[in-house]
Design a protein around this motif. Structure first.
Motif, PDB file in Angstrom:
ATOM      1  N   GLY B  75       0.817  -1.226   0.000  1.00 40.88           N
ATOM      2  CA  GLY B  75       0.000   0.000   0.000  1.00 40.88           C
ATOM      3  C   GLY B  75       0.843   1.265   0.000  1.00 40.88           C
ATOM      4  N   GLY B  76       1.993   1.274   0.652  1.00 42.04           N
ATOM      5  CA  GLY B  76       2.780   2.500   0.744  1.00 42.04           C
ATOM      6  C   GLY B  76       4.014   2.492  -0.133  1.00 42.04           C
ATOM      7  N   LEU B  77       4.071   1.486  -1.026  1.00 45.66           N
ATOM      8  CA  LEU B  77       5.229   1.340  -1.902  1.00 45.66           C
ATOM      9  C   LEU B  77       5.325   2.506  -2.886  1.00 45.66           C
ATOM     10  N   PRO B  78       6.514   3.137  -3.011  1.00 45.43           N
ATOM     11  CA  PRO B  78       6.648   4.214  -4.000  1.00 45.43           C
ATOM     12  C   PRO B  78       6.574   3.647  -5.417  1.00 45.43           C
ATOM     13  N   VAL B  79       5.747   4.259  -6.241  1.00 44.19           N
ATOM     14  CA  VAL B  79       5.578   3.771  -7.606  1.00 44.19           C
ATOM     15  C   VAL B  79       5.751   4.947  -8.562  1.00 44.19           C
ATOM     16  N   LEU B  80       6.684   4.787  -9.501  1.00 42.51           N
ATOM     17  CA  LEU B  80       6.861   5.780 -10.553  1.00 42.51           C
ATOM     18  C   LEU B  80       6.193   5.261 -11.816  1.00 42.51           C
ATOM     19  N   MET B  81       5.211   6.003 -12.282  1.00 45.41           N
ATOM     20  CA  MET B  81       4.490   5.535 -13.475  1.00 45.41           C
ATOM     21  C   MET B  81       5.060   6.214 -14.692  1.00 45.41           C
ATOM     22  N   LEU B  82       5.174   5.358 -15.743  1.00 45.43           N
ATOM     23  CA  LEU B  82       5.653   5.866 -17.027  1.00 45.43           C
ATOM     24  C   LEU B  82       4.546   5.647 -18.055  1.00 45.43           C
ATOM     25  N   THR B  83       4.365   6.636 -18.895  1.00 41.22           N
ATOM     26  CA  THR B  83       3.384   6.400 -19.946  1.00 41.22           C
ATOM     27  C   THR B  83       3.810   7.106 -21.214  1.00 41.22           C
ATOM     28  N   GLU B  95      -2.715   9.843 -10.691  1.00 39.87           N
ATOM     29  CA  GLU B  95      -2.613  10.482  -9.371  1.00 39.87           C
ATOM     30  C   GLU B  95      -3.782  10.068  -8.484  1.00 39.87           C
ATOM     31  N   GLU B  96      -4.934   9.930  -9.110  1.00 39.85           N
ATOM     32  CA  GLU B  96      -6.126   9.547  -8.350  1.00 39.85           C
ATOM     33  C   GLU B  96      -5.943   8.174  -7.736  1.00 39.85           C
ATOM     34  N   ILE B  97      -5.380   7.259  -8.551  1.00 38.97           N
ATOM     35  CA  ILE B  97      -5.212   5.894  -8.061  1.00 38.97           C
ATOM     36  C   ILE B  97      -4.125   5.834  -6.983  1.00 38.97           C
ATOM     37  N   GLY B  98      -3.148   6.753  -7.066  1.00 35.31           N
ATOM     38  CA  GLY B  98      -2.138   6.768  -6.013  1.00 35.31           C
ATOM     39  C   GLY B  98      -0.697   6.558  -6.490  1.00 35.31           C
ATOM     40  N   ALA B  99      -0.422   7.006  -7.739  1.00 37.30           N
ATOM     41  CA  ALA B  99       0.962   6.919  -8.226  1.00 37.30           C
ATOM     42  C   ALA B  99       1.814   7.944  -7.457  1.00 37.30           C
ATOM     43  N   SER B 100       2.986   7.544  -7.074  1.00 37.49           N
ATOM     44  CA  SER B 100       3.850   8.453  -6.314  1.00 37.49           C
ATOM     45  C   SER B 100       4.424   9.525  -7.227  1.00 37.49           C
ATOM     46  N   ARG B 101       4.711   9.127  -8.471  1.00 36.85           N
ATOM     47  CA  ARG B 101       5.268  10.052  -9.446  1.00 36.85           C
ATOM     48  C   ARG B 101       4.814   9.608 -10.807  1.00 36.85           C
ATOM     49  N   PHE B 102       4.630  10.546 -11.732  1.00 36.49           N
ATOM     50  CA  PHE B 102       4.118  10.223 -13.048  1.00 36.49           C
ATOM     51  C   PHE B 102       5.018  10.880 -14.066  1.00 36.49           C
ATOM     52  N   MET B 103       5.535  10.103 -15.028  1.00 36.53           N
ATOM     53  CA  MET B 103       6.414  10.660 -16.044  1.00 36.53           C
ATOM     54  C   MET B 103       5.963  10.253 -17.437  1.00 36.53           C
ATOM     55  N   THR B 104       6.066  11.211 -18.360  1.00 44.75           N
ATOM     56  CA  THR B 104       5.676  10.933 -19.720  1.00 44.75           C
ATOM     57  C   THR B 104       6.914  10.624 -20.554  1.00 44.75           C
ATOM     58  N   LYS B 105       6.788   9.577 -21.381  1.00 45.36           N
ATOM     59  CA  LYS B 105       7.867   9.215 -22.309  1.00 45.36           C
ATOM     60  C   LYS B 105       7.855  10.209 -23.457  1.00 45.36           C
ATOM     61  N   PRO B 106       8.916  10.556 -24.106  1.00 44.86           N
ATOM     62  CA  PRO B 106      10.269  10.171 -23.686  1.00 44.86           C
ATOM     63  C   PRO B 106      10.788  11.060 -22.558  1.00 44.86           C
ATOM     64  N   PHE B 107      11.588  10.468 -21.765  1.00 41.81           N
ATOM     65  CA  PHE B 107      12.121  11.188 -20.597  1.00 41.81           C
ATOM     66  C   PHE B 107      13.637  11.311 -20.727  1.00 41.81           C
ATOM     67  N   SER B 108      14.193  12.217 -19.937  1.00 42.90           N
ATOM     68  CA  SER B 108      15.665  12.291 -19.929  1.00 42.90           C
ATOM     69  C   SER B 108      16.163  11.398 -18.791  1.00 42.90           C
ATOM     70  N   GLU B 114      16.695  11.489 -10.863  1.00 43.90           N
ATOM     71  CA  GLU B 114      16.268  12.462  -9.845  1.00 43.90           C
ATOM     72  C   GLU B 114      14.980  11.995  -9.201  1.00 43.90           C
ATOM     73  N   ALA B 115      14.024  11.481 -10.030  1.00 47.93           N
ATOM     74  CA  ALA B 115      12.712  11.076  -9.531  1.00 47.93           C
ATOM     75  C   ALA B 115      12.826   9.897  -8.580  1.00 47.93           C
ATOM     76  N   VAL B 116      13.562   8.848  -9.003  1.00 51.45           N
ATOM     77  CA  VAL B 116      13.605   7.647  -8.153  1.00 51.45           C
ATOM     78  C   VAL B 116      14.324   7.946  -6.843  1.00 51.45           C
ATOM     79  N   ASN B 117      15.354   8.771  -6.910  1.00 51.22           N
ATOM     80  CA  ASN B 117      16.066   9.099  -5.683  1.00 51.22           C
ATOM     81  C   ASN B 117      15.203   9.946  -4.757  1.00 51.22           C
ATOM     82  N   ALA B 118      14.400  10.836  -5.341  1.00 50.05           N
ATOM     83  CA  ALA B 118      13.502  11.654  -4.516  1.00 50.05           C
ATOM     84  C   ALA B 118      12.464  10.771  -3.834  1.00 50.05           C
TER      85      ALA B 118
END
Lengths: 895, 122
Positions: B75-83, B95-108, B114-118
């Protein structure tokens, strides 16, 4: 001096004139120009046949003998006309809505169309009216005799019989001519009505002329006349017997309703219910005018004419004695008019009754043909009426002969009135009381008639003529309580009042009692409802109303025949079908037919039809009605067939619209999804390219193989991007129709081989089943484009076939002018709702990840359209199946 | 350090790129390419962080996240979503479902690091 020849000549001219008027009125009515014939004035004047010769001559005689009592004869009808106009209106309405032809018809119709009752009423009416006709004949002959007496040059015939016979024959001729022109008595006798209206004017004018002459010509004015009346020994004394007066007023009032001739003009000849409104004041006014000069004439006659002169002839003898021949002739015409109009109408009324209720039933039962021979029956009916008219007049003449034309006749008027007054209880009870029954009516009529015969009619011939004097004095067989003038030993009453009282009282008691204690038949019940509630049953006050069935009446009938539960179920279900709340559906043609069918199960079709017709139409249902119903039913059926076809069509259109809408909605969803998809398809390779290019740029110390690998990934992803863009462009070109075909010759098998090689993926993963011999076909088409389609299909099978051992069968078929190549795999296939969508561009099935962007099949469809063939999904093949169809000429041309 | 990450991504090239970047940053990287049994993989490996792609074969990333958030252990696991879908509604849904961070492809790559470390920092 008056000459008898002159009188005869004037009479003949007058009669000829009446003929002309009647004839003219008939012609006008036939041509539809009878508007003025249908005026309330004519109606009111025709009602004045109430004033017969008995009134014209007899009122003066009556006044001379009994003073003011003569007024009762005028007061009774006036009271009825003014105070009872609502009852008259109801009778008139019933008469019109039920097509009533006579008093007998009214009563029999009310009590379940009982013919026995009709016969009884007819017989009573004939017995009651015949003396009255005789009275008219007598008055005419007496008036002729009065003239003859004043003309000494004429040798008087031995008796008046010849005159009476001639008068009777003349009247019969007139009545037959104008009274039986039309068969249906509801087709009014315009000629006759017009003639009697004219006669009403003549008799009123004649009486007024004699009166004016009496008062101002010889009486010296109003004052002197009144003084002379006061001085008169017989007239001056104001004597009034309350019992006799009220009895006479009642009697004459009842006569207005019950006399067959009055019923004829009041109800049968009525053109418009609203005429009653005029008549309700105009008729009493006419009566007042008729009675205005009765007293002065009586006084003048008594004082100026020699002792022993017949007071009944004062109207005539007064001007004669004064030498005013012209006035006397006019007066004679007045009396003649009174007599003839009464006889004519009475003869018509009686002949209708006799022929309808006695002659026709007998003839029909004797001839055994039933009522089915229409032409014949009409002829017979008219003959029956004519013979009846002649018969009635002959009876009148016979009565006149037998009674000897004596003074006994003078009293017969009231006795006649009291005879027909026996109809009153059944008539009024019938129209105001639903509980009245046939048995009650029959008992009342018979009892009343019997008492009338015993107490009034038979004694009227005089002591010892029919009844021996001993019987009148002591009762039959010495039974004192049966004495004709003292029933139940109650003495001291005036004989007339006594007879009327007992006959009408016992009649009413028997009628009421038996009605309460007997049950009406269903038909009686129905008719009773129709009569008592006539205003609800006939919507329009004018014309014949049909189809005014009352659901409640139908329900009552149905309950009696089917049982309450069954009937209620039937009515309720029909009401529900019509969308009506409760138990009472509208009595439309459909429902009536259904009801009739249900009823015929219980009582047989004919009876059911008659019973429903009874309620629906009032009268029997005619063939035209049935035809109309059948026609309507046919129209309804045709209409409903059309509706059904229409609704099928609508259903189809709606389905197509629904399909189109679903497709549009899905497409819109798909288009939305495509934006995401195309974004995904573009971003995915770009992600790899960016990530690895950043790695190559930023990460130090990468090995050569790593560098090479990452550079390769970047390259591959770039190719993938390019392919996607190519597909999009390809589709855009194909869709815009800008593609130019490169037609070449190739064998089908070679094209397939090329496609299989080019489709990529692992060739061994998909087992192929091909039809090599049939693939030898040569094709002349854009073989590259065709190969592109094949590549797509093969690649799809490799990508999507989810069987454990995937297999693709490529079948080749020719026929119907085309070549068909089927690609069938053994996977799960495509869901039915997706089958039409897969060819749409950007369509993807579900959200499963696949290699392409969902453009492959859309491109295939566009290519096949360019090649004048098609690509379709082939359902029901056990897996995903696509059929590529090419036109045969393209295939043939290459062979 | 020794932080572990599970990359759930069906596109092998992207999976490989992320693995390379995070490994060099000192992460223990595991990959999973299927949506159907992704939740089981998370429970089995008990990573400190999950990188989750939205479009996966067999099961949507959103469904997987929902199930993770519903479970007591995850339940409290950090999840970075990519789409790869860049639409705002996708972000809103994540965000509604509870993603910790959301990133759009393509990413740098730096962005990802930075995101995973944060996310992993307390």
């Amino acid at each position: 001096m008056a000459s008898l020849n002159l009188l005869v000549a004037v009479s003949l001219i007058y009669v000829a004139f009446l003929f002309a008027v009647a004839f003219g009125a008939e012609r006008a009515a036939m041509k539809g120009r009878a508007g003025w014939l249908r005026s309330p004035v004519v109606y009111t004047l025709s009602l004045s046949i109430y004033c017969t010769a008995w009134t014209f001559y007899g009122a003066v005689g009556y006044a001379a003998r009994s003073g003011l009592e003569y007024l009762t004869i005028y007061i009774g009808p006036s009271i009825v006309m003014i105070g009872w106009v609502w009852a008259l209106r109801k009778i008139v309405r019933i008469g019109r809505s039920q097509r009533i032809t006579s008093v007998a018809d009214l009563i029999s119709s009310r009590y379940g169309k009982s013919n026995l009752l009709a016969v009884a009423v007819t017989l009573i009416a004939v017995v009651g009216t015949t003396p009255y006709i005789a009275l008219q004949l007598q008055s005419v002959t007496q008036s002729v005799a009065a003239f003859a007496a004043a003309d000494p040059s004429i040798v008087l015939p031995a008796d008046n019989r010849a005159t009476a016979l001639w008068v009777a024959a003349g009247l019969a001729a007139f009545t037959v001519l104008f009274g039986t022109r039309n068969l249906d008595s509801n087709e009014r006798h315009h000629g006759v009505v017009m003639a009697i209206a004219l006669e009403a004017v003549v008799k009123l004018c004649a009486l007024l002329a004699v009166g004016i002459f009496t008062v101002w010509g010889i009486g010296g004015g109003v004052g002197q006349t009144l003084a002379r009346i006061d001085a008169s020994a017989q007239l001056g004394q104001w004597q009034m017997a309350p019992g006799r007066w009220s009895g006479l007023i009642f009697l004459s009032g009842a006569a207005l309703l019950c006399l067959p001739r009055m019923f004829q003009v009041l109800v049968v000849e009525n053109e418009d219910e609203r005429h009653l409104r005029t008549a309700s004041w105009a008729f009493p006014a006419y009566m007042i005018a008729m009675s205005l000069f009765v007293m002065p004439i009586a006084v003048a006659g008594l004082s100026m004419l020699p002792e022993g002169a017949n007071p009944d002839m004062f109207v005539l003898t007064l001007p004669l004695s004064e030498g005013h021949t012209g006035l006397a002739v006019f007066s004679f015409l007045g009396g003649f008019s009174s007599a003839t109009s009464m006889v004519i109408v009475a003869a018509i009324a009686l002949s209708t009754m006799v022929s309808n209720h006695i002659v026709m039933p007998i003839w029909l039962s004797l001839s055994g043909k039933g009522a089915m021979v229409s032409g014949d029956v009409r002829h017979v009916v008219i003959m029956a009426r004519r013979i009846s008219i002649i018969g009635v007049l002959f009876l009148g003449y016979l009565y006149y002969r037998l009674s000897g034309g004596g003074t006994a006749l003078a009293a017969i008027g009231l006795i006649s009135f009291s005879g027909v007054a026996q109809f009153l209880p059944s008539m009024l009870g019938g129209i105001f009381w639903r509980g009245a029954t046939r048995n009650g009516a029959f008992a009342g009529l018979l009892l009343g008639f019997a008492i009338w015969l015993w107490c009034l009619f038979l004694p009227s011939f005089g002591d010892g003529v029919v009844l021996p004097a001993g019987v009148i004095a002591n009762g039959p067989w010495g039974l004192g309580w049966l004495r004709p003038h003292a029933l139940f030993s109650i003495t001291g009453l005036d004989p007339l009042v006594h007879g009327v009282l007992w006959s009408v009282l016992l009649n009413t008691l028997a009628f009421t009692g038996l009605s309460i204690f007997s049950f009406p038949s269903p038909m009686e019940r129905l008719q009773g409802a129709q009569f008592v509630n006539v205003y609800q049953h006939s919507a329009s006050p004018r014309g014949w109303t049909g189809g005014t069935a009352q659901s409640e009446d139908l329900m009552i009938m149905a309950q009696r025949l089917l049982g309450a539960r069954e009937a209620q179920k039937l009515f309720q279900s029909e009401a529900a079908r019509q969308g009506v709340q409760g138990y009472l559906p509208d009595p439309n043609a459909d429902f009536l037919q259904r009801l009739e069918r249900e009823l015929s199960g219980s009582v047989g079709a004919a009876t059911a039809h008659a019973m429903v017709g009874q309620i629906v139409g009032g009268a029997a249902v005619s063939v035209e009605d049935l035809m109309a119903v059948a026609d309507e039913a046919a129209q309804i059926m045709e209409y409903s067939n059309q509706l059904e076809a229409k609704s099928d069509e609508l259903l189809r259109t709606a389905r197509q619209l629904r399909d189109a809408n679903a497709k549009l909605t899905q497409l819109s969803v798909q288009k939305d999804a495509f934006l995401s998809q195309i974004s995904h398809e573009l971003r995915t390779p770009m992600t790899s390219i960016r990530a690895f290019s950043e790695i190559l740029r930023d990460a130090p110390g990468l090995s050569e193989p790593q560098k090479h690998k990452y550079a390769n990934i970047i390259h591959d992803e770039t190719v993938r991007l390019t392919r996607l863009l190519d597909d999009l462009l390809d589709l855009a070109v194909l869709e815009n129709g800008q593609v130019s075909l490169n037609i070449t010759r190739a064998r089908l098998g070679d094209i397939l081989d090329h496609a299989l090689a080019a489709a990529g993926g692992d060739p061994s993963a998909l087992k192929l089943r091909r039809d090599k011999p049939r693939e030898g076909l040569w094709l002349q088409t854009d073989t590259d484009r065709l190969a592109q389609v094949f590549i797509n299909l093969i690649a799809n099978a490799r990508k999507y076939c989810d069987a454990t051992t995937p297999e693709l069968r490529i079948a080749v078929r020719t026929g119907e002018g085309s070549l068909m190549v089927d690609f069938i795999d053994n996977g799960a296939g495509i869901e039915t709702d997706q089958q039409t969508l897969i060819f749409e561009k950007f369509a993807r099935i579900g959200d499963q990840k696949a290699g392409g962007a969902g453009l492959g099949l859309a491109i295939c469809r566009e290519i096949m359209a360019r090649l004048e063939g098609s690509i379709t999904y082939l359902p029901g093949q056990g897996g995903a199946a696509f059929r590529v169809t090419l036109p045969m000429p393209a295939a043939n041309a290459a062979q | 350090m020794g932080k572990s990450v599970l990359v759930i991504e069906d596109e092998p090239n992207i999976s490989e790129a992320i693995s390379f970047i995070l490994s060099r940053d000192g992460w223990h990287v595991a990959t999973h390419s299927n949506g159907v049994d992704a939740v089981e993989a998370v429970r089995a490996r008990r990573p400190d962080l999950v990188i989750l792609d939205v479009m996966l074969p067999g099961r949507s990333g959103y469904d997987i996240l929902r199930e993770l958030r519903a479970g007591p252990e995850t339940g409290g696991l950090p999840v970075l979503m990519l789409t790869a879908r860049g639409q705002p509604k996708d972000r809103a849904l994540a965000e509604e479902i509870g993603a910790s961070r959301f990133m759009t492809k393509p990413f740098s790559n730096a962005e990802v690091l930075e995101a995973v470390n944060a996310l992993i920092r307390p």
